[in-house]
Design a protein around this motif. Structure first.
Motif, PDB file in Angstrom:
ATOM      1  N   GLY A  21       0.810  -1.213   0.000  1.00 42.55           N
ATOM      2  CA  GLY A  21       0.000   0.000   0.000  1.00 42.55           C
ATOM      3  C   GLY A  21       0.841   1.260   0.000  1.00 42.55           C
ATOM      4  N   LYS A  22       2.151   1.095  -0.199  1.00 43.98           N
ATOM      5  CA  LYS A  22       3.068   2.228  -0.253  1.00 43.98           C
ATOM      6  C   LYS A  22       3.823   2.187  -1.577  1.00 43.98           C
ATOM      7  CE  LYS A  22       5.735   2.820   3.283  1.00 43.98           C
ATOM      8  NZ  LYS A  22       6.756   2.475   4.306  1.00 43.98           N
ATOM      9  N   ASN A  23       4.419   3.314  -1.920  1.00 43.43           N
ATOM     10  CA  ASN A  23       5.269   3.344  -3.098  1.00 43.43           C
ATOM     11  C   ASN A  23       6.671   2.884  -2.728  1.00 43.43           C
ATOM     12  OD1 ASN A  23       3.266   4.565  -4.845  1.00 43.43           O
ATOM     13  ND2 ASN A  23       3.597   6.460  -3.705  1.00 43.43           N
ATOM     14  N   ILE A  24       7.261   2.008  -3.532  1.00 45.26           N
ATOM     15  CA  ILE A  24       8.605   1.539  -3.261  1.00 45.26           C
ATOM     16  C   ILE A  24       9.575   2.722  -3.277  1.00 45.26           C
ATOM     17  CG2 ILE A  24      10.465   0.017  -4.038  1.00 45.26           C
ATOM     18  CD1 ILE A  24       7.913  -1.355  -2.907  1.00 45.26           C
ATOM     19  N   GLY A  25      10.418   2.791  -2.256  1.00 40.63           N
ATOM     20  CA  GLY A  25      11.392   3.873  -2.177  1.00 40.63           C
ATOM     21  C   GLY A  25      10.895   5.120  -1.487  1.00 40.63           C
ATOM     22  N   ASP A  26       9.706   5.065  -0.882  1.00 35.79           N
ATOM     23  CA  ASP A  26       9.187   6.259  -0.188  1.00 35.79           C
ATOM     24  C   ASP A  26      10.148   6.730   0.899  1.00 35.79           C
ATOM     25  OD1 ASP A  26       6.942   6.732  -1.641  1.00 35.79           O
ATOM     26  OD2 ASP A  26       5.538   5.805  -0.241  1.00 35.79           O
ATOM     27  N   ASP A  27      10.710   5.787   1.663  1.00 33.20           N
ATOM     28  CA  ASP A  27      11.613   6.177   2.750  1.00 33.20           C
ATOM     29  C   ASP A  27      12.843   6.898   2.199  1.00 33.20           C
ATOM     30  OD1 ASP A  27       9.935   5.146   4.638  1.00 33.20           O
ATOM     31  OD2 ASP A  27      11.098   3.323   5.018  1.00 33.20           O
ATOM     32  N   PHE A  28      13.346   6.411   1.072  1.00 36.51           N
ATOM     33  CA  PHE A  28      14.504   7.070   0.448  1.00 36.51           C
ATOM     34  C   PHE A  28      14.126   8.482  -0.001  1.00 36.51           C
ATOM     35  CE2 PHE A  28      17.020   8.076  -3.378  1.00 36.51           C
ATOM     36  CZ  PHE A  28      18.302   8.027  -2.832  1.00 36.51           C
TER      37      PHE A  28
END
Length: 333
Positions: A233-240
């Motif tokens: 449910g999140k976009n990959i790489g959001d934390d980056f």
């Protein structure tokens, strides 16, 4: 246990076991979300609550109460309290992170505005304190109010630590124990307290929740780099992109060459990110094996959670909690 139930995931088996209680919790949540004078409150909360989610934290409260033989009704209030605290933190987090997606749906701050998200989050915090007082237990209020303060402290610590390459694994663990594990451990602990369980049992429940919460957050941080958007449910790489220094990156920074460190300084500390930077970050994580190392850490915390329950008497819910700890890390297998 019938064959259909055996085929369910551990979380779903626990949900089936606690279905009647969870129905009561959801009814109480809907009742307490209502506001005669501010319709924006139920609009915003219904959007977030209606997005689904596993309701894991309130289920932990119900599970620990049943595990300790509780037969009263206040575990419903406490489970709803835990869910309100969690929902309030999600509303605030999405504003801080400027997130656009939560559980695969647009965030409340995107659909309405930041002000609405913050104020409705405040309302839910207030509702949670109203609910916890109805149990009449000072110990319950102490545990949950401390958890709320610890969560806020963890979020503030993350503001400075998440973009500082000097942040080490000890500080990361402090952040995780604050912003995530504190509510897991409190959710477990209050179930034992309301059931008048002995101190050793309450401590075991607390330790399980703490270790499970750490494992859960480490897995979430790992999935940000190697999960599937449809599943998380999140976009990959959001934390980056949000310049969050999570465990895989912390491990990579400690192994970085001067050129690699300069890359992390530019992208995380200074926030100057260009096309292709996420792919380069992933290449560095794979080069140094930090995704695999992070997975090992998550499994170790799950094992610690399971070991915490070992002293408790045999119970079907205990077995489900053991399986749940395995399931949390199975997401990264």
């Amino acid at each position: 246990m019938d064959n259909i139930e055996q085929g369910l995931k551990p979380h779903d088996r626990l949900a089936a076991r606690l279905a009647d209680d969870m129905d009561a919790v959801n009814t109480l949540i809907r009742t307490k979300m209502a506001s005669e004078h501010a319709p924006r409150i139920p609009e915003v909360t219904a959007h977030l609550v209606g997005a689904g989610g596993k309701r894991l934290r309130p289920m932990l409260t119900l599970a620990s109460a049943h595990l300790c033989g509780y037969t009263g009704a206040y575990h419903i209030h406490l489970a709803a309290t835990v869910e309100f605290i969690h929902t309030a933190t999600l509303l605030h987090d999405d504003v801080v992170d400027e997130s656009a997606q939560r559980r695969g749906r647009p965030t409340a701050n995107l659909l309405w505005d930041n002000t609405s998200s913050v104020l409705v989050g405040d309302y839910l915090f207030a509702r949670s304190f109203q609910l916890m007082t109805e149990c009449g237990s000072m110990e319950v209020m102490r545990i949950l109010s401390n958890a709320a303060a610890t969560i806020a402290e963890g979020e503030v610590l993350q503001l400075t630590a998440a973009q500082d390459l000097a942040t080490d694994e000890a500080v990361y663990l402090q952040v995780v124990r604050g912003k995530t594990a504190a509510l897991f451990s409190a959710a477990m602990e209050v179930g034992g307290v309301i059931a008048d369980a002995d101190a050793a049992t309450v401590k075991a429940l607390y330790d399980y929740g703490d270790a499970l919460g750490v494992a859960f957050q480490i897995v979430d941080d790992l999935l940000d780099y190697q999960g599937q958007s449809e599943a998380t449910g999140k976009n990959i790489g959001d934390d980056f992109r949000e310049r969050k220094l999570t465990l895989p990156v912390i491990k990579a920074v400690t192994k970085a060459t001067p050129d690699e460190r300069a890359f992390w300084v530019r992208t995380i500390e200074k926030g100057k990110q260009d096309a292709g930077d996420l792919e380069h970050a992933l290449a560095l994580l794979n080069k140094h094996g930090t995704l695999a190392e992070t997975r090992v850490d998550a499994i170790a915390w799950a094992d610690r959670a399971k070991a915490s329950l070992a002293p408790l008497a045999d119970h079907d819910i205990k077995d489900m909690l053991v399986d749940l700890a395995d399931f949390v890390v199975d997401r990264i297998s």
